[in-house]
Design a protein around this motif. Structure first.
Motif, short mmCIF file in Angstrom:
data_model
loop_
_atom_site.label_atom_id
_atom_site.label_comp_id
_atom_site.label_asym_id
_atom_site.label_seq_id
_atom_site.Cartn_x
_atom_site.Cartn_y
_atom_site.Cartn_z
N LYS A 171 0.65 -1.31 0.00
CA LYS A 171 0.47 0.31 -0.04
C LYS A 171 0.45 0.79 -0.33
N ILE A 172 0.51 2.21 -0.54
CA ILE A 172 1.34 3.60 -0.96
C ILE A 172 0.68 4.66 -0.43
N ARG A 173 0.88 5.93 0.19
CA ARG A 173 0.11 7.46 0.25
C ARG A 173 1.12 8.01 -0.13
N PHE A 174 0.08 9.00 -1.48
CA PHE A 174 0.67 10.27 -2.15
C PHE A 174 0.82 11.35 -1.44
N VAL A 175 2.07 11.90 -1.24
CA VAL A 175 2.43 13.72 -0.68
C VAL A 175 2.15 14.32 -1.89
N ASN A 176 3.01 15.13 -1.10
CA ASN A 176 3.44 16.76 -2.30
C ASN A 176 5.61 16.68 -2.63
N ALA A 189 -5.64 6.50 8.58
CA ALA A 189 -7.14 6.72 8.16
C ALA A 189 -6.93 7.02 7.04
N PRO A 190 -8.16 6.83 6.39
CA PRO A 190 -9.48 6.36 6.84
C PRO A 190 -9.53 5.17 7.33
N LEU A 191 -8.85 3.79 7.43
CA LEU A 191 -8.45 2.79 8.30
C LEU A 191 -8.21 2.64 9.92
N GLY A 192 -6.68 3.66 9.46
CA GLY A 192 -6.65 3.56 10.89
C GLY A 192 -7.08 4.93 11.58
N LYS A 193 -5.98 5.05 12.58
CA LYS A 193 -5.76 6.14 13.34
C LYS A 193 -4.72 7.05 12.86
N VAL A 194 -4.30 6.84 12.60
CA VAL A 194 -3.02 7.77 12.32
C VAL A 194 -3.72 9.20 10.98
N TYR A 195 -3.30 10.20 11.65
CA TYR A 195 -4.19 11.10 10.76
C TYR A 195 -2.87 12.26 9.54
N GLN A 196 -3.21 11.91 7.89
CA GLN A 196 -2.57 12.40 7.45
C GLN A 196 -2.95 12.42 6.12
N ALA A 197 -3.11 13.83 5.42
CA ALA A 197 -3.90 14.47 5.06
C ALA A 197 -2.91 15.49 4.29
#
Ligand SMILES: *Cc1c(COP(=O)(O)O)cnc(C)c1O
Length: 419
Positions: free
Chosen positions: A108-113, A287-295
């Protein structure tokens, strides 16, 4: 008329020091910085239309060279669709898939800037996942500008660092432990002392921000085994090294599998990007699956994702590409070294695959070499601590031109030494 000079004067009026990032000021090299208008392949052009052979390559991002036609074509085709909606898009899914295929540990990956954001996200996730606060970083490594990572090694054996920037409260860095790179004993001591408090070790597999520091496989393996032993995560910062030496992660080449990998630079095809990824087990704590916020408003921006996807597709289909630029870098470095030696110039060159750094006896000597190289149209990194890169657009003839220019300057430096 010197348009570049005129622009820089204007830049200084409105931008701090005329730049948006300190290294761009050429403070280390001395003299005026470059302001670049355009680039094509291995070349960049300033506002006077002077041409430079580029070894900075957008700090490593432009591995295909500038304005690669296929990347530009893709972006142009998609621009009409709109510039971003703040929702998930197809290119984002495809880029995630491409990266996950190239780097198997990434499920799984999360993209940021930006790379900075990627590292911040990975650390928050590691802290949440382990339920621990402390992190270990290595002295002289750079992982972006998060407060708690702007830490210098303290004096003596102290692992508690001191802020490396004004504006960073001591309290913000109290969980960051700094260990000299390559020092197994120091690392082990820290683990023994803080046992169950260390969430993660943050590591650049090949150092690129304090001159090029070729990997030490034995040490990397030791870091991996210690993190396992103490149930800490290993986060590899591959923001420079990811897709730089092969189609995938550099850590694989050293036989280590980190828990999380941070990416950036190359994977955006030249546009701003960062990403972090790992096993679903860890990543699903976000998040949204877990409790770690990062947006993020712009994360996964479709134009950026298209550029990244186009770039990775080209990289994937290169047959001997990576080997060619590795050899070319070796050729450049060996010959530079030899020419410097022949002229009695004390030049230390560190290189690893397509990355190298130049270190002179003093900063004064560096600028004595650097400025005339720039005049001759060769753009090296404006500091001994920054890495230089080759791109797939660099040719042997480009490298020969660089060597020719360098030899002339070494000879002049030699004459000066004689006087
Ligand atoms: C460039 C870099 C970063 C920071 O990335 P930004 O996109 O500049 O925020 C972090 N770590 C490493 C190893 C880098 O080279």
């Amino acid at each position: 008329m010197d348009k570049t000079k005129e622009l820089f004067n204007l830049a200084r009026r409105y931008l701090v020091g005329g730049v948006d990032s300190p290294v761009r000021s050429f403070k280390y090299a001395g003299g005026r910085p470059l302001l670049l208008k355009s680039g094509r392949g291995a070349k960049v052009f300033d506002y006077n239309n002077k041409e430079y052979l580029d070894y900075v390559l957008s700090w490593g991002a432009a591995i295909l060279g500038h304005a690669h036609p296929a990347v530009l074509k893709t972006i142009k085709q998609k621009l009409g669709l709109g510039l971003g909606f703040g929702t998930t898009n197809q290119a984002e899914i495809e880029l995630a898939q491409e990266i996950a295929r190239a780097i198997p540990l990434i499920e799984k990956i999360r993209f940021v800037n930006s790379g900075t954001e990627a590292v911040m996200g990975a650390i928050r996730l590691a802290r949440a996942y382990t339920g621990r606060d402390k992190i270990i970083k290595f002295a002289d490594s750079y992982h972006g500008h998060a407060d708690y990572l702007l830490v210098k090694a303290g004096s003596g054996l102290a692992t508690l660092g001191i802020p490396a920037s004004a504006g960073v409260p001591k309290d913000f860095i109290k969980h960051t432990l700094v260990v000299p790179f390559g020092d197994e004993e120091a690392l082990e001591k820290v683990f023994k002392k803080y046992k169950n408090e260390i969430a993660a070790v943050l590591l650049e597999p090949v150092g690129a921000n304090y001159g090029v520091l070729p990997a030490d496989t034995g040490f990397l393996k030791r870091v991996r085994s210690l993190t396992r032993k103490y149930n800490s995560l290993l986060i590899c910062d591959e923001i420079i090294t990811g897709f730089r030496f092969r189609f995938g992660a550099a850590s694989h080449d050293f036989g280590i599998i980190p828990d999380l990998i941070c990416l950036g630079k190359i994977i955006g095809g030249g546009l701003p990007i960062g990403a972090y990824g790992g096993s679903a087990k860890i990543m699903n704590n976000l998040a949204p699956l877990g409790k770690v916020y990062q947006a993020s408003t712009f994360a996964g921006n479709p134009v950026v994702m298209q550029a990244g996807l186009a770039a990775l597709k080209i990289l994937k289909n290169l047959s001997d590409g990576y080997l060619r630029i590795k050899d070319l870098t070796e050729y450049l470095c060996a010959n530079l070294k030899e020419a410097a030696l022949a002229s009695g110039v004390d030049l230390e060159i560190n290189y690893y695959e397509s990355m190298f750094s130049l270190k002179f006896k003093s900063r004064f000597e560096f600028s004595k070499f650097y400025r005339p190289m720039l005049d001759k149209g060769v753009f090296f990194a404006p500091s001994e601590f920054e890495a230089n890169f080759l791109s797939f657009a660099h040719t042997k003839s480009d490298v020969d031109k660089t060597l020719y220019a360098a030899k002339e300057i070494f000879k002049k430096l030699e004459k000066r030494l004689d006087k």
